[in-house]
Design a protein around this motif. Structure first.
Motif, PDB file in Angstrom:
ATOM      1  N   GLU A 101       0.738  -1.213  -0.044  1.00 15.81           N
ATOM      2  CA  GLU A 101       0.065   0.082  -0.108  1.00 15.81           C
ATOM      3  C   GLU A 101       0.869   1.213  -0.069  1.00 15.81           C
ATOM      4  OE1 GLU A 101      -3.063   2.333   3.078  1.00 15.81           O
ATOM      5  OE2 GLU A 101      -3.286   0.225   2.851  1.00 15.81           O
ATOM      6  N   VAL A 102       0.434   2.345  -0.803  1.00 18.19           N
ATOM      7  CA  VAL A 102       1.398   3.389  -0.896  1.00 18.19           C
ATOM      8  C   VAL A 102       0.907   4.263   0.304  1.00 18.19           C
ATOM      9  CG1 VAL A 102       1.777   5.634  -2.115  1.00 18.19           C
ATOM     10  CG2 VAL A 102       1.481   3.462  -3.324  1.00 18.19           C
ATOM     11  N   GLU A 103       1.907   4.448   1.166  1.00 21.52           N
ATOM     12  CA  GLU A 103       1.619   5.127   2.614  1.00 21.52           C
ATOM     13  C   GLU A 103       2.736   6.337   2.512  1.00 21.52           C
ATOM     14  OE1 GLU A 103       0.993   2.342   5.872  1.00 21.52           O
ATOM     15  OE2 GLU A 103       2.720   1.688   4.911  1.00 21.52           O
ATOM     16  N   GLU A 104       2.044   7.516   3.110  1.00 22.54           N
ATOM     17  CA  GLU A 104       2.980   8.663   3.236  1.00 22.54           C
ATOM     18  C   GLU A 104       4.356   8.487   3.776  1.00 22.54           C
ATOM     19  OE1 GLU A 104       2.409  12.964   5.207  1.00 22.54           O
ATOM     20  OE2 GLU A 104       0.765  12.349   3.836  1.00 22.54           O
ATOM     21  N   LYS A 105       4.515   7.669   4.690  1.00 21.10           N
ATOM     22  CA  LYS A 105       5.712   7.448   5.254  1.00 21.10           C
ATOM     23  C   LYS A 105       6.861   6.766   4.562  1.00 21.10           C
ATOM     24  CE  LYS A 105       4.656   3.077   7.419  1.00 21.10           C
ATOM     25  NZ  LYS A 105       4.239   2.420   8.804  1.00 21.10           N
ATOM     26  N   SER A 106       6.325   6.417   3.419  1.00 22.18           N
ATOM     27  CA  SER A 106       7.165   5.396   2.776  1.00 22.18           C
ATOM     28  C   SER A 106       7.549   6.221   1.442  1.00 22.18           C
ATOM     29  CB  SER A 106       6.852   4.047   2.158  1.00 22.18           C
ATOM     30  OG  SER A 106       5.628   4.138   1.489  1.00 22.18           O
ATOM     31  N   ILE A 107       7.022   7.370   1.147  1.00 22.85           N
ATOM     32  CA  ILE A 107       7.420   8.341  -0.076  1.00 22.85           C
ATOM     33  C   ILE A 107       8.575   9.257   0.070  1.00 22.85           C
ATOM     34  CG2 ILE A 107       6.444  10.098  -1.454  1.00 22.85           C
ATOM     35  CD1 ILE A 107       3.408   9.217  -0.612  1.00 22.85           C
ATOM     36  N   HIS A 108       9.384   9.181  -0.689  1.00 28.87           N
ATOM     37  CA  HIS A 108      10.674   9.771  -0.673  1.00 28.87           C
ATOM     38  C   HIS A 108      10.707  10.968  -1.656  1.00 28.87           C
ATOM     39  CE1 HIS A 108      12.393   6.668   1.708  1.00 28.87           C
ATOM     40  NE2 HIS A 108      11.774   5.728   0.735  1.00 28.87           N
ATOM     41  N   HIS A 109       9.618  11.347  -2.257  1.00 29.56           N
ATOM     42  CA  HIS A 109       9.558  12.669  -2.833  1.00 29.56           C
ATOM     43  C   HIS A 109       9.527  13.637  -1.712  1.00 29.56           C
ATOM     44  CE1 HIS A 109       6.743  10.130  -5.745  1.00 29.56           C
ATOM     45  NE2 HIS A 109       7.995  10.187  -6.109  1.00 29.56           N
ATOM     46  N   LYS A 110      10.106  14.899  -2.115  1.00 27.54           N
ATOM     47  CA  LYS A 110       9.990  15.946  -1.128  1.00 27.54           C
ATOM     48  C   LYS A 110       8.572  16.334  -0.486  1.00 27.54           C
ATOM     49  CE  LYS A 110      12.989  19.407  -1.141  1.00 27.54           C
ATOM     50  NZ  LYS A 110      14.188  20.474  -1.266  1.00 27.54           N
ATOM     51  N   ASN A 111       7.737  16.493  -1.552  1.00 26.96           N
ATOM     52  CA  ASN A 111       6.368  16.786  -1.221  1.00 26.96           C
ATOM     53  C   ASN A 111       5.604  15.202  -1.282  1.00 26.96           C
ATOM     54  OD1 ASN A 111       6.095  19.691  -0.500  1.00 26.96           O
ATOM     55  ND2 ASN A 111       7.172  19.638  -2.567  1.00 26.96           N
ATOM     56  N   LYS A 112       4.869  14.988  -0.303  1.00 26.00           N
ATOM     57  CA  LYS A 112       4.233  13.524  -0.480  1.00 26.00           C
ATOM     58  C   LYS A 112       2.948  13.494  -1.099  1.00 26.00           C
ATOM     59  CE  LYS A 112       7.725  12.977   2.511  1.00 26.00           C
ATOM     60  NZ  LYS A 112       9.172  12.654   1.993  1.00 26.00           N
ATOM     61  N   LEU A 113       2.417  14.701  -1.427  1.00 23.63           N
ATOM     62  CA  LEU A 113       1.012  14.758  -2.116  1.00 23.63           C
ATOM     63  C   LEU A 113       0.984  13.910  -3.501  1.00 23.63           C
ATOM     64  CD1 LEU A 113      -1.719  15.953  -1.721  1.00 23.63           C
ATOM     65  CD2 LEU A 113      -1.192  17.906  -2.988  1.00 23.63           C
ATOM     66  N   THR A 114       0.246  12.823  -3.739  1.00 21.16           N
ATOM     67  CA  THR A 114       0.091  12.082  -4.875  1.00 21.16           C
ATOM     68  C   THR A 114      -1.393  11.478  -4.610  1.00 21.16           C
ATOM     69  OG1 THR A 114       0.978  10.085  -5.871  1.00 21.16           O
ATOM     70  CG2 THR A 114       1.178  10.226  -3.771  1.00 21.16           C
TER      71      THR A 114
END
Length: 460
Positions: free
Chosen positions: A400-413
């Motif tokens: 599952e795509v979770e905010e804590k695992s996102i490495h882009h600077k801004n987590k909005l997706t």
């Protein structure tokens, strides 16, 4: 093996060579693929320490040739450090940075040097650079080619930022004359304002209001212009982020007539559809827009038929405030989607259900993208002599795509909370382990890729 360590060989029961995934050992020397041992040689001693990944798939690192890093100048949106870490986490070993939305844009030789300087020491994967064509910069194009840009991008409609103005047809003729004989490529954001900026008359919080303001006709007419120019000058041309299936007939006709024309689509046009976008969910806004499910099925069919050459992220992030989430106003929100880290599982989640094979993933996400930016002699394939860029992944595993695992600077997706198929386990860049199971090499090991000229710069 420690992150950052040099790998001597990688063994897997599923190494993707040609169209088949079979047991093999990839032997690495000096950052290059030295040899690939298969069959009875798979289990033998190769004379060095071997990273055995079991039955995980090993394939070439992904080449994402459409990434907006936005540094210098708009570093709050994204930066080389964060973007290239996200890339490594997604199995992407090469990105090609777009000439906007950084300030300054990559539209002069001086600005190109500034961009390179800014990127130095910050890249976790290898990075090449597109230049830009804007009104009046035609005399900068050849010096930028000689300095190593991969090619150029232009807009036929307002780009969204003032410092990268769109070109007129006259500007395009001037640019094409400069590019003739260079072997370079011109990329087009192919929308034309044929309706003279249709005013959105509906509820600005409804996605349908925004969609109606960017109809297929804008892409059709822009691509008509591109095909005519491509046939006239025989300069390599490329349509970025095709969202509408309707112009594909024009593209096919031009190719049959000999136009050196290629076309890409993106993960969001293949994964998302207009009918499912909630009111006020401005994280889904991009230009051209995400269209309906019937159109999406046509894009998949065109991809399978070879009419669309490649799939890219068009990673175009911004700060959350620019997405206007509080008002939910699609007409005012910044248009761009963040997905650099999730391209491989996004593609595979749908493609695997539509009869695509792992070899198609390599063709569409690695080989064709490397070819576009003239890196296909070192990136995108598993051949001796090529860079030992590898992604090791599990195509069966879900996450599952979770905010804590996102490495882009801004987590909005728009992908937050969705379940995808295909987990990247590790990423190897030129024989060095740069990412594994959520952790990164402590030092960025990426290089700048400067593209040698394909042909003489003399006018034909």
């Amino acid at each position: 093996m420690e992150l950052g360590s040099t790998i001597g060989a990688v063994r897997s029961k599923r190494v993707l060579i040609g169209s088949e995934a079979s047991p093999a050992v990839i032997v690495i020397k000096d950052g290059k693929i030295h040899e690939i041992l298969s069959g009875s040689r798979f289990s033998g001693d190769v004379g060095c320490e071997v990273l055995d990944v079991g039955d995980s798939v090993v394939m070439p690192g992904i080449v994402d040739c459409h990434v907006h890093v936005n540094e210098p100048g708009r570093t709050a949106w994204e930066g080389f450090w964060s973007a290239t870490r996200a890339a490594a986490a997604g199995g992407v070993t090469t990105i090609v940075d777009m000439p906007l939305n950084s300030i300054p844009p990559t539209t002069t030789l001086s600005n190109f040097h500034e961009k390179q300087q800014e990127a130095t020491g910050k890249c976790f994967v290898d990075t090449a650079f597109w230049g830009g064509v804007i009104p009046g910069n035609q005399l900068e194009l050849r010096p930028m080619i000689q300095a190593g840009v991969a090619g150029f991008k232009c807009f036929l409609i307002h780009s969204g930022v003032e410092e990268f103005p769109h070109v007129t047809e006259l500007d395009l003729h001037t640019a094409m004359k400069q590019l003739q004989g260079t072997g370079s490529v011109l990329l087009f954001h192919a929308e034309l304002d044929v309706l003279q900026a249709t005013k959105e008359t509906g509820d600005p919080c409804q996605y349908s209001t925004f969609l109606q303001s960017r109809p297929d006709l804008m892409e059709i007419e822009a691509i008509r212009t591109v095909t005519e120019l491509c046939l006239q000058y025989r300069v390599r041309c490329h349509i970025v982020h095709l969202s509408s299936a309707k112009p594909l007939k024009l593209i096919q006709k031009a190719r049959r007539a000999g136009a050196p024309l290629t076309v890409e689509t993106t993960h969001h046009y293949l994964s998302l559809c207009a009918e499912n976008i909630p009111a006020g969910a401005t994280q889904f806004k991009c230009c051209p827009p995400i269209r309906g499910s019937n159109n999406q099925e046509q894009l998949w069919s065109a991809l399978k038929a070879g009419q669309i050459d490649m799939v890219v992220s068009d990673h175009s992030p911004c700060t959350p405030d620019l997405k206007k989430l509080n008002s939910g106003d699609f007409t005012q929100a910044w248009g761009g989607i963040s997905s650099l880290q999730f391209g491989l599982p996004l593609f595979w989640s749908s493609a695997s259900k539509k009869g695509f094979q792992l070899s198609d993933v390599v063709r569409l996400l690695c080989q064709k993208t490397a070819q576009l930016c003239s890196l296909d002699n070192q990136k995108g394939s598993l051949y001796p002599g090529f860079d030992a860029d590898l992604v090791i992944w599990d195509p069966e595993r879900l996450f599952e795509v979770e905010e804590k695992s996102i490495h882009h600077k801004n987590k909005l997706t728009p992908y937050l909370g969705i379940t995808l198929q295909g987990v990247v386990c590790a990423t190897i860049l030129r024989g060095q382990l740069v990412y594994r199971e959520g952790s990164f090499c402590p030092e960025p090991l990426g290089k700048h890729l400067l593209i040698p000229q394909r042909k003489s710069c003399k006018t034909q």
